[in-house]
Enzyme design. Structure first.
Site, PDB file in Angstrom:
ATOM      1  N   LYS A 190     -30.222  16.109   9.059  1.00  0.00           N
ATOM      2  CA  LYS A 190     -28.826  16.462   9.401  1.00  0.00           C
ATOM      3  C   LYS A 190     -28.789  17.608  10.416  1.00  0.00           C
ATOM      4  CE  LYS A 190     -26.432  17.462   5.685  1.00  0.00           C
ATOM      5  NZ  LYS A 190     -27.035  17.083   4.419  1.00  0.00           N
ATOM      6  N   GLU A 207     -21.783  27.414   2.693  1.00  0.00           N
ATOM      7  CA  GLU A 207     -23.193  27.159   3.034  1.00  0.00           C
ATOM      8  C   GLU A 207     -24.119  28.007   2.167  1.00  0.00           C
ATOM      9  OE1 GLU A 207     -25.219  26.193   6.629  1.00  0.00           O
ATOM     10  OE2 GLU A 207     -24.576  24.738   5.159  1.00  0.00           O
ATOM     11  N   ARG A 208     -25.337  27.534   1.966  1.00  0.00           N
ATOM     12  CA  ARG A 208     -26.367  28.412   1.414  1.00  0.00           C
ATOM     13  C   ARG A 208     -26.703  29.415   2.513  1.00  0.00           C
ATOM     14  NH1 ARG A 208     -27.857  23.296   0.222  1.00  0.00           N
ATOM     15  NH2 ARG A 208     -27.941  22.716  -1.977  1.00  0.00           N
TER      16      ARG A 208
END
Length: 528
Positions: free
Chosen positions: A212, A238-239
């Site tokens: 991705k 998001e991480r």
């Protein structure tokens, strides 16, 4: 002025409420309160103020309650309108609150855009007189900022005189462009089988480790090279580690340049550890940066949102904190409105376009879950990344049979493109049907016609792979950007049987068809 009008509406509405019985329904009055400020919002002015800090003489309130991310603020006069940004005074770090509800005549309920640790009742709060404003313009390229527009990349302030409010109306009908046009990405599998529309919305489905991020970086790189356009990446929920990795990979691949002003992407992050208010608004911050490039510079902008599900999830948390009655599966009752308000701003105008690629997490693989189901209604194309294809070593690992596009129509892409794309999908589907027979009985049991189908399908499968410019560092292959005409011509010739005599490995990791022919000649020389 806005504060004054907001005050009048609040007073008249609450006066009307006094006449109601305790059991009378309130939504109509609450709707009035919510709608008034939005209707009075002026047209967007990018250079209206040199800094987004509250003005001198702004209305001052005081904190009366703190419940997690929800803060109630009391104003003696000049009640701030819904969606206004308030700033807490007497803190080392800037804390912005966004007005979400009016409670009676003098109190507003707000959502904090950062942690509320250390807040106490009685602390002073200033009304900024406008929604959250963030820096926009070319100076944001190569930088990372948070939901309120503060730089978080330790490279000093963002030196721009232009600021814009994150809340805005979608473009008017008269401003929109109705022409359907392909956004050529230079990636063969995407351009041929699931083309992106300029100003369209694309859903990117894929698990961990199927490519991705690399696909996103290649799209950013290609749009910059082929169209001279900019990209905006919004990391929603998001991480932090992944966001950090993406930033460093972009520096390595040249998408972000720390030495000069040639960066092609602006980054906006609201990580998983942020309060729900920040995660629910960070997508709008990214969208506002993209809107500037579209409306002021006439650019074709790419907007990446990773992950759109987290936007809905954060909205659900905020809704629960505000005490709204939940809807299906516990989501906010305003789910479709929240999603529609944002998605309608992503469109093509007569000045430029915003094309959005949105990574979509599907909870428990249930496509009927309200969050992904609401998102699907807005998508023009889907790009599905498949682990099975990645395991074959074919990158980008886009599934040619699962990926779809609304503009795959002979009236839009032309009959030649349409026929070649459908021919490619048909031969790949036939090959998929024959795989069980091959696995049990072997290739020898197939008819001559089926053997030819398998041979061409395997060549097409390999020709759908492509070396990426941003992955040159890892693969050692020189990256290729393939024009649409070249892509169509190559697949058309394979389908027609013009290259039946070439070995299938000649089609692996090449750009246009001429490279496959040259690679076949080179392989023949090596074997002779």
């Amino acid at each position: 002025m806005l504060g004054l009008v907001g005050r009048v509406v609040a007073a008249s509405a609450s006066g009307a409420l006094r006449g109601l019985s305790p059991s009378a329904p309130l939504p109509q009055a609450q709707l009035l309160l919510r709608a008034a400020p939005a209707a009075l919002q002026p047209a967007r002015d990018y250079a209206a103020q040199a800094s987004p800090s509250p003005k001198a003489g702004a209305t001052t309130g005081r904190i009366v309650a703190v419940i997690g991310a929800v803060v109630d603020v009391q104003f003696d006069e000049g009640l701030p309108p819904i969606l206004n940004a308030l700033e807490v005074q007497g803190r080392e770090t800037r804390l912005v609150l966004e007005v979400a509800q009016h409670l009676g005549e003098s109190t507003v309920r707000t959502i904090a855009m950062d942690g509320t640790e250390g807040l106490v009742r009685g602390q002073k709060v200033l009304d900024s007189g406008a929604p959250i404003r963030i820096p926009v313009g070319p100076e944001t390229l190569g930088r990372i900022m948070n939901v309120i527009g503060e730089p978080i990349d330790e490279r000093g302030p963002i030196k721009t005189k232009q600021f814009a409010a994150i809340h805005a109306e979608a473009p008017e009908f008269v401003e929109m462009s109705v022409e359907q046009e392909i956004l050529v990405t230079g990636i063969k599998v995407v351009d041929l089988l699931a083309p992106y529309a300029k100003g369209g919305k694309i859903g990117l489905f894929g698990g961990a480790g199927v490519g991705k991020t690399v696909l996103i970086m290649e799209l950013i790189n290609n749009v910059a090279k082929a169209h001279g356009g900019y990209s905006v990446f919004a990391g929603v929920g998001e991480r932090t580690r992944e966001g950090n990795d993406l930033y460093h990979e972009m520096i390595e691949s040249g998408v972000i340049n720390l030495k000069d002003a040639t960066s092609k992407v602006a980054l906006v992050y609201g990580q998983m550890n942020e309060p729900p208010g920040a995660r629910a608004r960070v997508a709008l911050t990214g969208l506002t940066v993209a809107e500037y490039f579209r409306d002021q510079e006439g650019q074709d902008v790419l907007l990446f949102i990773d992950n759109i599900f987290r936007f809905t999830q954060a909205g659900s948390e905020v809704s629960a904190l505000l005490g709204r009655i939940p809807s299906a599966v516990g989501y906010q009752p305003t789910l479709a409105t929240d999603m529609g308000t944002m998605q309608e701003r992503i469109t093509t105008t007569k000045k430029g376009s915003i094309t959005s690629v949105q990574a979509i997490y599907v909870p428990a693989d249930d496509l009927t879950d309200p969050a992904p189901a609401t998102t699907f209604a807005h998508l023009d194309a889907t790009t599905v990344l498949s682990r099975a294809i990645a395991e074959l070593g074919i990158y980008p690992a886009v599934d040619p049979l699962d990926s779809t596009s609304r503009i795959m129509d002979p009236n839009i892409v032309g009959s030649e493109h349409y026929d070649v794309a459908r021919g490619v999908q048909k031969i790949l589907q036939d090959y998929k049907s024959l795989q069980d027979i091959i696995a049990i009985l072997g290739m020898d049991e197939l008819s001559e016609e089926d053997k030819l189908t398998v041979s061409r399908a395997r060549k097409i499968q390999r020709f759908l792979s492509q070396p990426f410019q941003v992955a040159e560092v890892f693969t050692g292959h020189l990256g290729k950007l393939v024009p649409l005409k070249e892509t169509i011509k190559g697949f058309q010739q394979i389908l027609a049987g013009e290259y039946d005599h070439l070995p299938e490995q000649a089609f692996y990791m090449v750009g246009p068809i001429e490279e496959a022919v040259a690679k076949a000649d080179k392989l023949a020389e090596e074997h002779s």
